[in-house]
Write an enzyme that holds these catalytic residues in place. Structure first.
Site, PDB file in Angstrom:
ATOM      1  CB  SER A 194      -0.899  -0.004   1.238  1.00  0.00           C
ATOM      2  OG  SER A 194      -0.117   0.318   2.369  1.00  0.00           O
ATOM      3  CE  LYS A 195      -0.495   6.400  -3.394  1.00  0.00           C
ATOM      4  NZ  LYS A 195       0.645   6.128  -4.240  1.00  0.00           N
TER       5      LYS A 195
END
Ligand code: GLU
Length: 472
Positions: A243-244
């Site tokens: 994820s980010k």
């Protein structure tokens, strides 16, 4: 042994506004598998979700694919535009008795589920219309559901996951066509894959359960199943879903970070696939080696260090002209000023001494400051320290020697070492101020490379500028 039928693979992204790195890896696997076997690689945009599917979201995918060099055959197919064909197949299933019209209302379905839950039964909806006499059908809106088997098992022989089984009792009579006549995703994927002649479906293992349900449509239509290969997801370095939080997840971000596409292909190929202990390889090698057997069963962890390392190796190994093309694209992707013709010429001549030491195009351009910048070169803090009065004196003394030197590596090396000897100073006293004069920086290619690239006149002008600077 080569397959008798030509291989056709596809990538079928849903346009979500950007291209996820996982989609890029799936696309790469499909591209390698098809291209390595003289087959076709197709692109289908799964744009049935009209709210998210904007032209910009589709463009982001096309852009990502182009940057990664994953060329597809023919035009990109729009799933949405094929809705009439999907509906046709739903009606064909109806005609075959493999599907039925269901008139149950959402309230009835909810009530069924609640009762099933309360009684501890399977909550899959079992429509009362499954075996109803068509003569009893009301004139009301209906959905078309598949008549899924309730006994026995559905088995998917997956090229990565092996044999995976589902009890048919757990597979419901999924909807194929909604009451407004629009197809469901499950139906659309199968019809499109069949019509596009897809022989191998290589996709994320989050679609494994879909394969079981989709296989029911193939069977009901007497269509041969494709080869399935469901590949494990990509995790972050900590083992959690990428994820980010871990770093960039969008393909466009990697382009903007200045990573070369060839290195991305190499890295993404290794992310969940391996060939012996090969880490650094070319497209040609990947195309020759890639096979479903080499895909790992366990999820791959993204390793940013390893990616950077491969980037450095690919930049070093690339042809100068290719690097120039990629740098131009990089500058445009980052909204930086394009190179002037003079800068492009100088960068091109400097490429040989820049490409060995950069992991990203940003780093390469940073090291190219001596070639891209303009006089007067304002020294940065470190370079300014190398231009103390004594050093500036050395530069002044050096100038006539540069004027008379033969402008080759050997000639320049000789001129500088003769000068050092004559003045009785060490080379280590000459290089830092000369570097500062030529680039205004303390980290640069070698002073000889810089002088060779910019030429005698420019070298002398820069040395004079620096020698004449005031202050310490
Ligand atoms: N559109 C699906 C996705 O983006 C892929 C469907 C498929 O590959 O079958 O996850």
């Amino acid at each position: 042994m080569p397959d008798a039928t030509p291989v056709v693979t596809r990538i079928a992204p849903s346009p979500t506004g950007f291209m996820h790195i996982g989609t890029a890896r799936t696309a790469l696997f499909n591209w390698l598998y098809a291209r390595g076997r003289g087959g076709k690689f197709l692109l289908r945009i799964e744009d049935t979700d009209r709210e998210r599917s904007t032209p910009e979201a589709t463009e982001a995918i096309l852009k990502g694919m182009r940057w990664l060099g994953l060329d597809w055959d023919g035009d990109a197919v729009s799933q949405f535009e094929r809705a009439a064909r999907h509906a046709e197949v739903a009606h064909a299933l109806l005609a075959r008795g493999a599907a039925y019209k269901c008139f149950s209302t959402p309230e009835e379905i909810t009530a069924f589920r609640e009762a099933a839950r309360a009684e501890g039964r399977n909550t899959n909806f079992q429509s009362p219309w499954r075996d109803a006499d068509p003569a009893s059908h009301p004139d009301l809106p209906y959905v078309i559901r598949i008549r899924a088997p309730r006994e026995g098992e559905t088995v998917i022989d997956d090229a990565v996951q092996g044999s995976v089984r589902w009890k048919n009792a757990d597979l419901d009579d999924m909807i194929l066509l909604r009451s407004d006549g629009t197809p469901t995703y499950m139906l659309a994927v199968v019809v499109d894959d069949v019509d596009m002649g897809v022989t191998h479906v290589i996709r994320g293992d989050d679609h494994l359960a879909n394969a079981a349900r989709q296989s029911l449509i193939y069977k009901a239509m007497d269509w041969p199943l494709p080869v399935y290969a469901h590949i494990p997801l990509i995790l972050g370095p900590d083992g959690k879903k990428l994820s980010k939080r871990h770093g960039a997840t969008g393909v466009d971000e990697y382009q903007k970070m200045g990573y070369p596409a060839a290195a991305m292909r190499n890295y993404l190929a290794r992310l969940g696939w391996s060939h012996g202990d090969a880490e650094f390889f070319s497209d040609a090698q990947a195309l020759e080696w890639f096979d479903l057997d080499g895909i790992n069963k366990s999820a791959a962890r993204f390793d940013f260090k390893k990616l950077e390392n491969l980037c450095g190796q690919h930049i070093a190994a690339a042809e100068d002209a290719d690097l120039m093309g990629e740098i131009v694209a990089y500058l445009s992707a980052t909204d930086a000023a394009p190179l002037t013709d003079t800068q492009a010429d100088l960068l091109s001549s400097a490429m040989y001494c820049l490409k060995e030491r950069a992991k990203t195009f940003g780093e390469l351009l940073e090291n190219a400051h001596f070639a891209l910048g303009q006089r007067p070169f304002e020294p940065d803090e470190k370079a300014a320290k190398a231009l103390d009065p004594v050093s500036r004196g050395i530069l002044t003394e050096l100038t006539p020697h540069l004027r008379s030197a033969s402008w080759t590596r050997e000639g320049l090396e000789m001129a500088i070492s003769n000068f050092a000897e004559g003045e009785n100073i060490k080379l280590g006293k000459i290089a830092p101020p000369l570097r500062a004069a030529l680039a205004g920086r303390s980290v640069t290619p070698s002073i000889f490379d810089m002088m060779l690239v910019i030429g005698r006149e420019e070298t002398i002008d820069r040395v004079r500028d620096a020698a004449g600077r005031n202050g310490d």
